[in-house]
Write a protein that holds these residues in place. Structure first.
Motif, PDB file in Angstrom:
ATOM      1  N   VAL A  90      -4.355  -4.880  -1.103  1.00  0.00           N
ATOM      2  CA  VAL A  90      -3.422  -4.747   0.045  1.00  0.00           C
ATOM      3  C   VAL A  90      -2.003  -4.611  -0.873  1.00  0.00           C
ATOM      4  CG1 VAL A  90      -3.259  -7.251   0.171  1.00  0.00           C
ATOM      5  CG2 VAL A  90      -2.469  -5.870   2.136  1.00  0.00           C
ATOM      6  N   TYR A  91      -2.307  -4.635  -2.339  1.00  0.00           N
ATOM      7  CA  TYR A  91      -1.199  -4.355  -3.091  1.00  0.00           C
ATOM      8  C   TYR A  91       0.154  -5.169  -2.961  1.00  0.00           C
ATOM      9  CZ  TYR A  91      -4.301  -0.442  -3.474  1.00  0.00           C
ATOM     10  OH  TYR A  91      -5.539   0.284  -3.458  1.00  0.00           O
ATOM     11  N   GLU A 111       1.572  14.812  -5.563  1.00  0.00           N
ATOM     12  CA  GLU A 111       2.873  15.657  -5.066  1.00  0.00           C
ATOM     13  C   GLU A 111       4.095  15.259  -5.965  1.00  0.00           C
ATOM     14  OE1 GLU A 111       3.354  18.627  -3.254  1.00  0.00           O
ATOM     15  OE2 GLU A 111       1.153  18.679  -3.122  1.00  0.00           O
ATOM     16  N   GLY A 142       2.439  14.513   0.096  1.00  0.00           N
ATOM     17  CA  GLY A 142       1.096  14.714  -0.108  1.00  0.00           C
ATOM     18  C   GLY A 142       0.423  13.811   0.788  1.00  0.00           C
ATOM     19  N   HIS A 143      -0.390  12.912   0.444  1.00  0.00           N
ATOM     20  CA  HIS A 143      -1.395  12.029   1.104  1.00  0.00           C
ATOM     21  C   HIS A 143      -0.519  10.629   1.444  1.00  0.00           C
ATOM     22  CE1 HIS A 143      -4.291  14.617  -0.966  1.00  0.00           C
ATOM     23  NE2 HIS A 143      -4.895  14.653   0.309  1.00  0.00           N
ATOM     24  N   VAL A 144       0.543  10.570   1.213  1.00  0.00           N
ATOM     25  CA  VAL A 144       1.030   9.146   1.134  1.00  0.00           C
ATOM     26  C   VAL A 144       0.795   8.652   2.863  1.00  0.00           C
ATOM     27  CG1 VAL A 144       3.284   7.695   1.179  1.00  0.00           C
ATOM     28  CG2 VAL A 144       2.522   9.297  -0.570  1.00  0.00           C
ATOM     29  N   LEU A 145       1.389   9.431   3.865  1.00  0.00           N
ATOM     30  CA  LEU A 145       1.275   8.967   5.173  1.00  0.00           C
ATOM     31  C   LEU A 145      -0.155   8.645   5.706  1.00  0.00           C
ATOM     32  CD1 LEU A 145       4.374  10.973   6.659  1.00  0.00           C
ATOM     33  CD2 LEU A 145       4.461   8.277   6.186  1.00  0.00           C
ATOM     34  N   GLU A 186       0.904   9.404  -6.086  1.00  0.00           N
ATOM     35  CA  GLU A 186       0.792  10.701  -5.282  1.00  0.00           C
ATOM     36  C   GLU A 186       1.218  11.751  -6.200  1.00  0.00           C
ATOM     37  OE1 GLU A 186       0.118  11.783  -2.463  1.00  0.00           O
ATOM     38  OE2 GLU A 186       0.286  13.610  -3.357  1.00  0.00           O
ATOM     39  N   GLY A 236      -6.826  -3.429   7.288  1.00  0.00           N
ATOM     40  CA  GLY A 236      -5.919  -2.337   7.808  1.00  0.00           C
ATOM     41  C   GLY A 236      -4.613  -2.993   8.166  1.00  0.00           C
ATOM     42  N   THR A 237      -4.159  -3.479   9.459  1.00  0.00           N
ATOM     43  CA  THR A 237      -3.253  -4.279   9.737  1.00  0.00           C
ATOM     44  C   THR A 237      -3.478  -5.544  10.663  1.00  0.00           C
ATOM     45  OG1 THR A 237      -2.618  -2.964  11.760  1.00  0.00           O
ATOM     46  CG2 THR A 237      -1.592  -2.159   9.534  1.00  0.00           C
ATOM     47  N   ARG A 258       0.762  -1.083  -0.003  1.00  0.00           N
ATOM     48  CA  ARG A 258      -0.021   0.078   0.114  1.00  0.00           C
ATOM     49  C   ARG A 258       0.794   1.321   0.046  1.00  0.00           C
ATOM     50  NH1 ARG A 258      -5.134   1.446   0.848  1.00  0.00           N
ATOM     51  NH2 ARG A 258      -5.344   3.559   1.853  1.00  0.00           N
ATOM     52  N   PHE A 306      -4.964   5.508   7.348  1.00  0.00           N
ATOM     53  CA  PHE A 306      -6.146   4.749   6.851  1.00  0.00           C
ATOM     54  C   PHE A 306      -6.275   3.230   7.474  1.00  0.00           C
ATOM     55  CE2 PHE A 306      -9.022   6.118   3.121  1.00  0.00           C
ATOM     56  CZ  PHE A 306      -9.170   7.740   3.892  1.00  0.00           C
ATOM     57  N   PRO A 307      -5.006   2.517   7.070  1.00  0.00           N
ATOM     58  CA  PRO A 307      -5.207   1.012   7.652  1.00  0.00           C
ATOM     59  C   PRO A 307      -5.164   0.938   9.251  1.00  0.00           C
ATOM     60  CG  PRO A 307      -3.333   1.214   5.947  1.00  0.00           C
ATOM     61  CD  PRO A 307      -3.931   2.706   6.240  1.00  0.00           C
ATOM     62  N   LEU A 308      -4.419   1.850   9.654  1.00  0.00           N
ATOM     63  CA  LEU A 308      -4.278   1.773  11.412  1.00  0.00           C
ATOM     64  C   LEU A 308      -5.787   2.184  11.770  1.00  0.00           C
ATOM     65  CD1 LEU A 308      -3.028   1.654  14.018  1.00  0.00           C
ATOM     66  CD2 LEU A 308      -1.975   0.773  11.938  1.00  0.00           C
ATOM     67  N   LEU A 358      -2.688   8.266   4.046  1.00  0.00           N
ATOM     68  CA  LEU A 358      -3.490   7.178   3.142  1.00  0.00           C
ATOM     69  C   LEU A 358      -2.760   5.895   3.369  1.00  0.00           C
ATOM     70  CD1 LEU A 358      -4.527   8.337  -0.442  1.00  0.00           C
ATOM     71  CD2 LEU A 358      -5.937   8.013   1.822  1.00  0.00           C
ATOM     72  N   ALA A 359      -1.627   5.715   3.300  1.00  0.00           N
ATOM     73  CA  ALA A 359      -0.756   4.366   3.285  1.00  0.00           C
ATOM     74  C   ALA A 359      -0.825   3.787   4.848  1.00  0.00           C
ATOM     75  CB  ALA A 359       0.511   4.390   2.840  1.00  0.00           C
ATOM     76  N   LEU A 360      -0.791   4.869   5.589  1.00  0.00           N
ATOM     77  CA  LEU A 360      -0.654   4.356   7.028  1.00  0.00           C
ATOM     78  C   LEU A 360      -1.670   4.662   8.038  1.00  0.00           C
ATOM     79  CD1 LEU A 360       3.183   4.870   7.604  1.00  0.00           C
ATOM     80  CD2 LEU A 360       2.323   2.923   6.453  1.00  0.00           C
ATOM     81  N   HIS A 409      -9.216  -2.833   3.185  1.00  0.00           N
ATOM     82  CA  HIS A 409      -7.782  -2.834   2.851  1.00  0.00           C
ATOM     83  C   HIS A 409      -7.165  -4.049   3.683  1.00  0.00           C
ATOM     84  CE1 HIS A 409      -9.122   1.348   2.792  1.00  0.00           C
ATOM     85  NE2 HIS A 409      -8.732   1.166   1.594  1.00  0.00           N
TER      86      HIS A 409
END
Lengths: 377, 377
Positions: free
Chosen positions: B303-304, A274, B215-218, A272, B256-257, A264, B224-226, B220-222, B253
């Motif tokens: 989950v990619y 950005e 951008g939205h990486v942190l 992204e 999440g985790t 993910r 959201f699942p948390l 969205l990637a971490l 997802h």
């Protein structure tokens, strides 16, 4: 050549040497140790431990001799079939010290660890029972002070790396001010054992009075692993692994959640906006997280289940996943027991996940650590 | 009996029906849609999207017809080999509405979804191309209003469950005020699709100016699942699955985790002093998280990567993991492309993880969903 078969190495095992215990006992702010007139002293290491609605003698957790005694470490190793422990100072290390004091304390603690290993390894034993250590850095001091300690650690025979929290010099591990320290760690081929302490902001878990009903479960079970994941993801996003392609990071608790979330994370990077600028010229990290997991990252096997362990081995490298116990944390509660269920769960996960491949089991239990850290058996 | 072989079902695919788009366009606080005089409208759904330092036409993300058009959904399905989509309203659903308005909007949106499925499924097609939907609940209203809508949804032929965020009635999913709603969901055997929206507190990721560089990486990637993991863990710790042992939760997802952290979560429960009280009488959740993963939990396959997918299948049930795309989110950036890499990554993970077992692949791609949700092919 001696076979490394059946040698068990514990890569994740903590100690508060007596000097560090005295330091904590001299304080009255987190982290500190409160010594009541009766009963065990209390260790208050997390802000959430410092519950002012409780009497000081009920805050945090009881801290007994298991936190500082080398003989109790030896007994634990013997009763759990562990031949070599690579001990590390437990959190929060020296993060809280003023910059004027941390270099002196780093030297004291690291010298204490070296001396303890030397003494410990002299004791005659019916089977292999040896100690090595991860040192600690004076992170509140200057990059130069840290660089000097990284270099000095190479002169201490039993030191095999450094343990580090996620705040670095105070601003996190993506802080460019850390570059000289990463450079020194890379140049000296020093393993960094990245370990959580700060968790997530309390509000992540909901109302404090509801969170408290399950004690430390949410911050420890979820906050700790996410802290590690966020820290290493920030390094990745900031290009630390691009600038220091030979950096070696051992991630606590099987990488927090990185093996599960790597896909993910990589997908979010590739989607992204950005990172797409200047007419499609890609910004952001140059190497993908899967490559970093294979090239730079080592994982302990402290994940308490086959699902997590298999993901760790699949995302990381089978020759870079290493058994650990987290001793002296997660002791059995209630009835005294020689065999710790927390340790048994991790042993069982390794055996269960790889029962058909003895080489993998042997590697995770000890062979991998011996090779990676150059442990003399 | 018709074979379900080679039928692909997308369980995680969103739509903002036109009525909902109008609702967002009528607002100027998050969530809202800003319609500039030129260019695509902008969707601002996360507080972090609402960057006041940017002009309104640059905030959030462009929202084009792919968010609301059924014909674009059909084209996406066709080009990606998807036979059945179970669409759901995208976040933040109706969470933000005053209690006086949410029941009316829930009815409107759910009726819109039912009608759209009916119309969609009438269209002739050279291969199977069908639509079902997860409904939405008026969570800002009373438990009675929600119970009524849960029961009413059973009368809508194409509705197959409800999508829900993590805040419940405002205090999280461990709030006892939700009990009548859980009861209604259990009684009606309604699947709950649990989906993140709120992420983690911004401070979890460090300084905003550094976070913004990726951008939205942190979030969205971490984040959201948390958020999903915390929500379901709070339900577990509060005993929701003990009180409602037949509740069915589909976790976005791949949980999440949760598949990765389940072992640590269970271990922390078993080592938590708050749960040992009254002379050793165990408090806390009665069923362990592994049992809940096998009995109550369903996971999408969004989950990619193979590491995460294998962990999901191992921790959950192989017959309860289901393909999804997250359309219309994560579109290709830059050059127009018919094949979305975000979708291809998830297809490849399923094929790669289970290449030796065609039945598992067929199940995850469609067979599981058909059985679990009773989708008429």
């Amino acid at each position: 050549m001696i076979s490394n078969k059946h040698i068990v190495v514990d890569i994740h095992t903590h100690i508060y040497p007596p000097s560090y215990i005295e330091l904590l006992a001299s304080r009255d702010q987190v982290p500190y140790i409160h010594k009541p007139t009766a009963g065990d002293p209390r260790l208050i290491i997390l802000p959430s431990d410092d519950d002012q609605s409780k009497l000081a003698q009920n805050r945090g957790r009881p801290i007994d001799a298991s936190y500082s005694s080398w003989e109790i470490k030896r007994a634990f190793m013997t009763s759990h079939g562990i031949n070599i422990s690579v001990v590390s100072l437990a959190n929060p290390w020296l993060d809280f010290l003023p910059s004027s004091e941390s270099p002196k304390w780093a030297k004291t603690v690291n010298d204490d660890l070296e001396k303890a290993c030397l003494e410990f390894n002299k004791e005659p034993s019916s089977s292999i029972c040896k100690l090595f250590a991860f040192g600690t850095l004076p992170l509140s001091a200057s990059a130069d002070d840290n660089r000097a300690e990284v270099i000095r650690l190479k002169t201490l025979r039993h030191l095999r790396g450094v343990i580090m929290g996620t705040t670095g010099l105070g601003l996190g591990l993506d802080d460019p001010a850390l570059n000289p320290i990463w450079q020194a760690l890379q140049d000296t081929e020093t393993m960094v054992f990245l370990h959580p302490h700060y968790g997530l902001p309390d509000t992540a878990f909901g109302r404090p009075e509801v969170v408290a009903r399950s004690g430390h479960v949410l911050p420890l079970a979820l906050g700790f692993p996410l802290e590690t994941t966020i820290a290493v993801s920030r390094m990745f996003l900031a290009g630390v692994f691009d600038r220091f392609p030979n950096l070696k990071m051992l991630l606590a608790h099987s990488g927090g959640t990185l093996p599960f979330l790597a896909g993910r994370l990589q997908s979010c990077v590739e989607h992204e906006r950005e990172f797409i600028a200047n007419g499609g010229c890609k910004q952001g990290p140059k190497r993908d997280i899967w490559e970093i997991l294979k090239m730079n990252i080592y994982l302990d096997a402290v994940v308490y289940g086959e699902s997590g362990l298999k993901a760790a081995v699949h995302a990381g490298s089978v020759e870079r996943v290493i058994f650990g116990t987290d001793h002296p944390f997660f002791p059995p509660l209630g009835a005294e027991s020689a065999a710790w269920p927390s340790v048994g769960t991790n042993y069982a996960a390794i055996q269960g996940a790889f029962e058909k491949d003895e080489d993998i089991v042997e590697g995770i239990l000890g062979g991998n650590a011996i090779k990676i850290l150059g442990l003399e058996v």
